[in-house]
Scaffold this motif. Structure first.
Motif, PDB file in Angstrom:
ATOM      1  N   CYS A  17       1.163 -48.018 -43.955  1.00 40.26           N
ATOM      2  CA  CYS A  17       1.093 -47.911 -42.499  1.00 40.26           C
ATOM      3  C   CYS A  17       0.672 -46.488 -42.167  1.00 40.26           C
ATOM      4  O   CYS A  17       1.267 -45.528 -42.644  1.00 40.26           O
ATOM      5  N   ALA A  55      -0.674 -51.768 -42.001  1.00 36.16           N
ATOM      6  CA  ALA A  55       0.578 -52.316 -41.472  1.00 36.16           C
ATOM      7  C   ALA A  55       0.906 -51.592 -40.167  1.00 36.16           C
ATOM      8  O   ALA A  55       2.038 -51.213 -39.918  1.00 36.16           O
ATOM      9  N   ARG A  73       2.637 -56.449 -39.848  1.00 35.69           N
ATOM     10  CA  ARG A  73       3.835 -56.369 -40.687  1.00 35.69           C
ATOM     11  C   ARG A  73       4.543 -57.721 -40.767  1.00 35.69           C
ATOM     12  O   ARG A  73       5.126 -58.056 -41.809  1.00 35.69           O
TER      13      ARG A  73
END
Length: 156
Positions: free
Chosen positions: A3, A77, A83
């Protein structure tokens, strides 16, 4: 799982993580470029193509995890929806996980982005304005999502 904003170092970290024995690297950018490059002209196009790629790759990734092989999932993500898809893979397979959250300052990301664009080695070129537009949608994970987060304040 990774992420972080564009050019935060996700793919660089992914390549390093993938050097572990028994580990497979699966790169969203490489698959999108190979399958949908001609269809991706805007962030909206990216979202549409990324959903198609997740639909294609989800069962494959689950099979790899189910075979007790580690996967470095170099897919962004950056939103709860992304996610949630990753969470579904974990729930299907029972695989252990780490969500690597890269959080360098925007000026670091922009400098890396400009260098990446100039090198011509990345399958997609992103302008400063596109970076700012896409970054508005960046939503780091919250504790209620239940991920094992590894935080990086600087680019790896």
């Amino acid at each position: 799982m990774l992420c972080g904003k564009i050019a935060s170092g996700k793919s660089t970290l992914a390549a390093r993580l993938a050097q572990s024995p028994g580990t497979v690297l699966i790169s969203e950018d490489e698959w999108l470029a190979a399958l949908f490059a001609s269809e991706m002209q805007s962030p909206k196009d990216y979202v549409r193509c990324a959903v198609r790629l997740r639909d294609i790759m989800g069962p494959h990734i689950a099979a790899i995890l189910g075979a007790n092989t580690s996967v470095v999932l170099d897919f962004q993500a950056n939103t709860r929806d992304s996610r949630n898809w990753m969470r579904s893979l974990l729930e299907t397979t029972g695989a252990d996980h780490r969500l690597h959250l890269l959080n360098p300052p925007d000026d670091v990301c922009l400098a890396r982005l400009r260098a990446r664009n100039a090198s011509g080695k990345h399958p997609f070129s992103v302008s400063d304005e596109q970076f700012r537009q896409i970054s508005k949608h960046f939503d780091p994970p919250s504790s209620d999502e239940g991920f094992n987060v590894v935080l990086y304040e600087q680019a790896p």
